[in-house]
Design a protein around this motif. Sequence first.
Motif, mmCIF file in Angstrom:
data_model
loop_
_atom_site.group_PDB
_atom_site.id
_atom_site.type_symbol
_atom_site.label_atom_id
_atom_site.label_comp_id
_atom_site.label_asym_id
_atom_site.label_seq_id
_atom_site.Cartn_x
_atom_site.Cartn_y
_atom_site.Cartn_z
ATOM 1 N N ASP A 1 0.835 -1.207 0.000
ATOM 2 C CA ASP A 1 0.000 0.000 0.000
ATOM 3 C C ASP A 1 0.867 1.254 0.000
ATOM 4 N N PHE A 2 1.948 1.215 0.786
ATOM 5 C CA PHE A 2 2.863 2.355 0.822
ATOM 6 C C PHE A 2 3.443 2.608 -0.568
ATOM 7 N N ALA A 3 3.826 1.540 -1.245
ATOM 8 C CA ALA A 3 4.416 1.665 -2.585
ATOM 9 C C ALA A 3 3.416 2.254 -3.577
ATOM 10 N N GLY A 4 2.145 1.941 -3.376
ATOM 11 C CA GLY A 4 1.115 2.461 -4.278
ATOM 12 C C GLY A 4 0.833 3.934 -4.090
ATOM 13 N N GLN A 5 1.328 4.504 -2.993
ATOM 14 C CA GLN A 5 1.042 5.909 -2.679
ATOM 15 C C GLN A 5 2.239 6.829 -2.884
ATOM 16 N N HIS A 6 3.409 6.246 -3.213
ATOM 17 C CA HIS A 6 4.617 7.057 -3.320
ATOM 18 C C HIS A 6 5.425 6.688 -4.566
ATOM 19 N N GLU A 7 6.284 7.610 -4.978
ATOM 20 C CA GLU A 7 7.158 7.343 -6.115
ATOM 21 C C GLU A 7 8.142 6.237 -5.760
ATOM 22 N N GLU A 8 8.553 5.503 -6.794
ATOM 23 C CA GLU A 8 9.406 4.339 -6.557
ATOM 24 C C GLU A 8 10.705 4.695 -5.834
ATOM 25 N N ALA A 9 11.294 5.831 -6.169
ATOM 26 C CA ALA A 9 12.560 6.218 -5.539
ATOM 27 C C ALA A 9 12.400 6.342 -4.026
ATOM 28 N N LYS A 10 11.275 6.908 -3.584
ATOM 29 C CA LYS A 10 11.035 7.044 -2.146
ATOM 30 C C LYS A 10 10.807 5.674 -1.519
ATOM 31 N N VAL A 11 10.087 4.808 -2.208
ATOM 32 C CA VAL A 11 9.820 3.465 -1.692
ATOM 33 C C VAL A 11 11.124 2.695 -1.533
ATOM 34 N N ILE A 12 11.987 2.775 -2.546
ATOM 35 C CA ILE A 12 13.285 2.091 -2.484
ATOM 36 C C ILE A 12 14.089 2.599 -1.291
ATOM 37 N N ASP A 13 14.080 3.919 -1.084
ATOM 38 C CA ASP A 13 14.811 4.515 0.035
ATOM 39 C C ASP A 13 14.281 3.986 1.367
ATOM 40 N N ILE A 14 12.960 3.913 1.520
ATOM 41 C CA ILE A 14 12.354 3.417 2.757
ATOM 42 C C ILE A 14 12.696 1.943 2.965
ATOM 43 N N LEU A 15 12.657 1.172 1.897
ATOM 44 C CA LEU A 15 12.982 -0.251 2.011
ATOM 45 C C LEU A 15 14.445 -0.451 2.407
ATOM 46 N N GLN A 16 15.320 0.379 1.871
ATOM 47 C CA GLN A 16 16.739 0.284 2.245
ATOM 48 C C GLN A 16 16.938 0.640 3.713
ATOM 49 N N LYS A 17 16.224 1.652 4.192
ATOM 50 C CA LYS A 17 16.314 2.043 5.604
ATOM 51 C C LYS A 17 15.721 0.954 6.506
ATOM 52 N N THR A 18 14.611 0.378 6.043
ATOM 53 C CA THR A 18 13.994 -0.718 6.799
ATOM 54 C C THR A 18 14.966 -1.883 6.910
ATOM 55 N N TRP A 19 15.606 -2.230 5.793
ATOM 56 C CA TRP A 19 16.558 -3.346 5.766
ATOM 57 C C TRP A 19 17.725 -3.096 6.717
ATOM 58 N N VAL B 1 11.955 -5.009 -3.129
ATOM 59 C CA VAL B 1 13.024 -5.381 -2.205
ATOM 60 C C VAL B 1 14.267 -5.760 -2.985
ATOM 61 N N LYS B 2 14.105 -6.500 -4.070
ATOM 62 C CA LYS B 2 15.239 -6.886 -4.901
ATOM 63 C C LYS B 2 15.934 -5.642 -5.474
ATOM 64 N N LYS B 3 15.141 -4.676 -5.902
ATOM 65 C CA LYS B 3 15.723 -3.428 -6.406
ATOM 66 C C LYS B 3 16.454 -2.692 -5.293
ATOM 67 N N ALA B 4 15.852 -2.652 -4.122
ATOM 68 C CA ALA B 4 16.457 -1.941 -2.986
ATOM 69 C C ALA B 4 17.774 -2.572 -2.584
ATOM 70 N N LEU B 5 17.864 -3.893 -2.748
ATOM 71 C CA LEU B 5 19.089 -4.600 -2.359
ATOM 72 C C LEU B 5 20.097 -4.688 -3.506
ATOM 73 N N GLY B 6 19.698 -4.138 -4.648
ATOM 74 C CA GLY B 6 20.603 -4.150 -5.798
ATOM 75 C C GLY B 6 20.709 -5.497 -6.462
ATOM 76 N N ALA B 7 19.688 -6.354 -6.220
ATOM 77 C CA ALA B 7 19.726 -7.702 -6.813
ATOM 78 C C ALA B 7 19.239 -7.670 -8.256
#
Length: 197
Positions: A149-167, A191-197
């Motif tokens: 749901d969070f990803a659906g409300q924000h731009e991908e760059a912000k979502v990736i940043d949040i996922l990286q911080k969460t990780w 998550v794969k994008k955030a981890l650079g996979a």
Amino acid sequence: MISEEERLNLALADIDSVNKEDPRLVEVDGKPYPTELLYSVRMTEMLHWFAPHASVQLQIAARGQHIGRWNSPRNSFPMDRPGYLKWRSKLKLYHADQLSGIMEKRGFPQTDIDIVRNLIIKKGVKQEGEIATLEDVVCLVFLKYYAADFAGQHEEAKVIDILQKTWGKMTDRCHQWALSMELPESVTALVKKALGA
């Protein structure tokens, strides 16, 4: 003489009683649930899965992580970074006070109350012990239930940043559990994008 398990169950019921009053409803399988009640149950379920032998104090902290959160809405503070940080600090103290009151009413010793307060306000080494376990459970619940749901409300760059911080908040063990957990396809891809996979 009341047993520790009975005292725990009474405290959890008290937390649920507060969270049932949340006026914000979310629909799951066609049924409306108070938002924070649903979150608290998900936290308990995740804790039992991730740390089945969690202490009584950790079980209370997990269930009460967001107790009464709607009483202090985000927009009651300035909508900037300092405002966000102030809101989060006030919330931690509010949740800790709420849980302290419930535990006092149910006859928990002060040492237990202090442990729960420290878990809620994250007082201690975040990468060790029960504080780390609680943080892991928070992150797993976010990934499983709220990240899509969070990803659906924000731009991908912000979502990736949040996922990286969460990780970055998660322990190595939690990383392994998250990667093996069944997540929404969109979240797995992010998550794969955030981890650079």
